[in-house]
Design an enzyme around this catalytic site. Structure first.
Site, PDB file in Angstrom:
ATOM      1  N   GLY A  72       0.826  -1.206   0.000  1.00 29.90           N
ATOM      2  CA  GLY A  72       0.000   0.000   0.000  1.00 29.90           C
ATOM      3  C   GLY A  72       0.857   1.252   0.000  1.00 29.90           C
ATOM      4  O   GLY A  72       0.539   2.248  -0.660  1.00 29.90           O
ATOM      5  N   GLN A 180      -7.399   0.081   3.945  1.00 27.35           N
ATOM      6  CA  GLN A 180      -8.225  -0.581   4.983  1.00 27.35           C
ATOM      7  C   GLN A 180      -9.608  -0.961   4.468  1.00 27.35           C
ATOM      8  O   GLN A 180     -10.316  -1.717   5.125  1.00 27.35           O
ATOM      9  CB  GLN A 180      -8.376   0.330   6.208  1.00 27.35           C
ATOM     10  CG  GLN A 180      -7.085   0.572   6.963  1.00 27.35           C
ATOM     11  CD  GLN A 180      -6.534  -0.677   7.645  1.00 27.35           C
ATOM     12  OE1 GLN A 180      -7.248  -1.646   7.917  1.00 27.35           O
ATOM     13  NE2 GLN A 180      -5.242  -0.667   7.928  1.00 27.35           N
ATOM     14  N   SER A 200      -3.675  -3.007  -0.498  1.00 31.30           N
ATOM     15  CA  SER A 200      -2.548  -3.787   0.023  1.00 31.30           C
ATOM     16  C   SER A 200      -3.017  -5.208   0.356  1.00 31.30           C
ATOM     17  O   SER A 200      -3.969  -5.386   1.113  1.00 31.30           O
ATOM     18  CB  SER A 200      -2.030  -3.093   1.281  1.00 31.30           C
ATOM     19  OG  SER A 200      -1.096  -3.910   1.928  1.00 31.30           O
ATOM     20  N   GLY A 201      -2.321  -6.206  -0.230  1.00 28.04           N
ATOM     21  CA  GLY A 201      -2.754  -7.592  -0.078  1.00 28.04           C
ATOM     22  C   GLY A 201      -2.790  -8.112   1.347  1.00 28.04           C
ATOM     23  O   GLY A 201      -3.686  -8.870   1.722  1.00 28.04           O
ATOM     24  N   THR A 238      10.599  -7.840 -12.370  1.00 27.56           N
ATOM     25  CA  THR A 238       9.955  -9.156 -12.510  1.00 27.56           C
ATOM     26  C   THR A 238       8.857  -9.296 -11.465  1.00 27.56           C
ATOM     27  O   THR A 238       9.058  -8.979 -10.298  1.00 27.56           O
ATOM     28  CB  THR A 238      11.015 -10.266 -12.362  1.00 27.56           C
ATOM     29  OG1 THR A 238      12.012 -10.049 -13.357  1.00 27.56           O
ATOM     30  CG2 THR A 238      10.396 -11.646 -12.536  1.00 27.56           C
ATOM     31  N   CYS A 326       3.786   3.942  18.724  1.00 30.98           N
ATOM     32  CA  CYS A 326       4.984   3.320  19.291  1.00 30.98           C
ATOM     33  C   CYS A 326       5.692   2.431  18.281  1.00 30.98           C
ATOM     34  O   CYS A 326       6.884   2.190  18.386  1.00 30.98           O
ATOM     35  CB  CYS A 326       4.654   2.546  20.552  1.00 30.98           C
ATOM     36  SG  CYS A 326       3.269   1.463  20.383  1.00 30.98           S
TER      37      CYS A 326
HETATM   38  N1  PLP Z   1      -2.582   3.211   4.112  1.00 25.43           N
HETATM   39  C1  PLP Z   1      -3.309   2.809   5.162  1.00 25.43           C
HETATM   40  C2  PLP Z   1      -4.618   3.448   5.435  1.00 25.43           C
HETATM   41  C3  PLP Z   1      -2.845   1.765   5.978  1.00 25.43           C
HETATM   42  O1  PLP Z   1      -3.562   1.370   7.025  1.00 25.43           O
HETATM   43  C4  PLP Z   1      -1.590   1.180   5.675  1.00 25.43           C
HETATM   44  C5  PLP Z   1      -1.032   0.126   6.556  1.00 25.43           C
HETATM   45  O2  PLP Z   1      -1.400  -0.028   7.688  1.00 25.43           O
HETATM   46  C6  PLP Z   1      -0.888   1.630   4.560  1.00 25.43           C
HETATM   47  C7  PLP Z   1      -1.410   2.646   3.801  1.00 25.43           C
HETATM   48  C8  PLP Z   1       0.420   1.014   4.168  1.00 25.43           C
HETATM   49  O3  PLP Z   1       0.202  -0.265   3.623  1.00 25.43           O
HETATM   50  P1  PLP Z   1       1.395  -1.342   3.537  1.00 25.43           P
HETATM   51  O4  PLP Z   1       1.565  -1.901   4.901  1.00 25.43           O
HETATM   52  O5  PLP Z   1       0.897  -2.359   2.563  1.00 25.43           O
HETATM   53  O6  PLP Z   1       2.581  -0.624   3.033  1.00 25.43           O
END
Ligand code: PLP
Length: 393
Positions: A72, A180, A200-201, A238, A326
């Site tokens: 993501g 999300q 994001s997978g 790739t 944190c």
């Molecule tokens: N955007 C949001 C709203 C997220 O909650 C997250 C991850 O928690 C990300 C982006 C980043 O995704 P990734 O962990 O796949 O890099």
């Protein structure tokens, strides 16, 4: 320790066994490079095309509009920096909100260092962006608006369709961080008017290191990586074949089971919210009660630290998360909780529980049965609480 109760699904999810099974051949017998010429490799190429089509269908997009990425964060970086750079001749102003993920906020900050200007929109006490404020913030030199579909900490779902309408009225690109939300609720990019969407997978039972960016046909965007011809020559490298095949399988499963999953999660979420707010004094739900992700509860408890709650829950085998950042090595309170107006001490006392289709009512009961005792014990050690009780006697 007894059974593990995993309530941190916004952080990451378990890989579904069916996803793992779908991936295995591409790591073993069929581990070919899809760019190679022989039959086996060309078959793998065709499987990648099918995976792309599967994902495109879930969004009502076309296959050519789905670009595989590694996460993501990469999708957010590409969308924001790629559009900003490719459209710099039109303007150097971008708009986002104060509650975005750091993948968005830090991409914006990087552009500021290059001379771009960024407006960070306020949100209200439930985390909603104001469509009117957005309308007023757009300038003739604005090229991109980036607003998340649903917040990762408080679960609030933004008015995406209304935001898109304002963007298009002003002829400005609209990127949505749906990390999300994707595969957790239905999304139709055409109906909503979204130009770019990040997913994001590992947030929907596929493996880490997988993701994609939807880029509407005709969007002016810079390449993310130059090299080979992969991803329509825009994101070379790739392909992570097994990961992509797994992500397509995960999205297929999530979409076919979506209605039941959402109902199940909503039932558990609401049960927990109701019990916690009723049984624990000086507790408050963060985020909107109704327009929120079905799997998210985020509750603030006055007079205690989120971290001590996490440790106490950990002793019970419960994996949860708190409102402070944190994980990034700092104990600063979350920028999201501050943006919805919580003072520092209240932002520190927040707990995020994110359930899944696999969470059982027994899991929920165990947490709800124990949380009042944990909060009471922690408050009994808190000088702030002692002062408060004395004053209110
Ligand atoms: N955007 C949001 C709203 C997220 O909650 C997250 C991850 O928690 C990300 C982006 C980043 O995704 P990734 O962990 O796949 O890099």
């Amino acid at each position: 320790m007894g059974k593990l109760i995993y309530m941190d699904n916004a952080a990451t999810t378990f890989v579904d066994k069916r996803v793992l099974d779908a991936m295995t051949p591409y790591l073993t017998d069929r581990c070919f490079n899809p760019s190679s010429i022989y039959d086996g490799a060309q078959d793998v190429h065709a499987d990648l095309d099918n995976a792309r089509a599967t994902i495109a269908k879930t969004l009502n997009a076309s296959d050519r509009e789905i670009y595989f990425t590694a996460c993501g964060t990469e999708s957010d970086n590409w969308a924001i920096k790629g559009v900003a750079h490719a459209n710099a001749d039109k303007g150097k102003h971008l708009i986002t909100s104060k509650i975005e993920h750091h993948a968005v906020l830090h991409s914006m900050a990087a552009l500021e260092k290059e001379g771009y200007e960024v407006t960070y929109l306020d949100v209200d006490e439930n985390g909603f962006v104001s469509v009117d404020a957005l309308d007023k913030a757009i300038r003739p030199d604005t090229v991109l608006v980036s607003i998340m579909y649903a917040n990762n900490e408080i679960g609030t779902i933004e008015p995406i369709k209304e935001i898109a309408e304002v963007c298009h009225k002003h002829n400005v690109y609209f990127h949505v961080d749906a990390v999300q939300a994707y595969a957790h609720l239905p999304i139709d990019v055409k109906e909503l008017g979204i130009d770019m969407l990040s997913a994001s997978g590992h947030k929907f039972n596929a493996m880490k290191g997988t993701g994609f960016l939807y880029i509407k046909k005709g969007t002016k965007i810079q390449n993310f990586m130059d090299g080979g011809a992969q991803e329509f020559k825009k994101r070379a490298g790739t392909e992570n074949v097994a990961g992509i095949i797994g992500m397509a399988k995960a999205t297929e499963i999530a979409h076919s089971e979506m209605k039941e999953r959402m109902e199940h999660e909503t039932k558990i979420r609401d049960y927990m919210i109701d019990r916690i707010l009723k049984e624990i004094p000086y507790s408050k739900l963060n985020g909107d009660r109704v327009k929120r992700l079905s799997n998210n509860l985020n509750i603030g408890f006055e007079f205690i630290e989120g971290e001590s709650m996490l440790l106490a829950l950990n002793d019970l085998g419960v994996c949860a998360s708190s409102g402070s950042a944190c994980t990034s090595g700092s104990l600063d309170p979350s920028h999201v909780l501050l943006a919805i107006g919580l003072p520092h001490e209240k932002a520190h006392g927040s707990l995020r529980l994110t359930v899944s289709h696999e969470t059982t009512m027994d899991d929920a009961k165990l947490v709800c049965d124990n949380l009042p005792k944990i909060v009471e014990r922690l408050r009994s050690m808190s000088p702030l609480y002692e002062d408060f009780v004395k004053k209110n006697k």
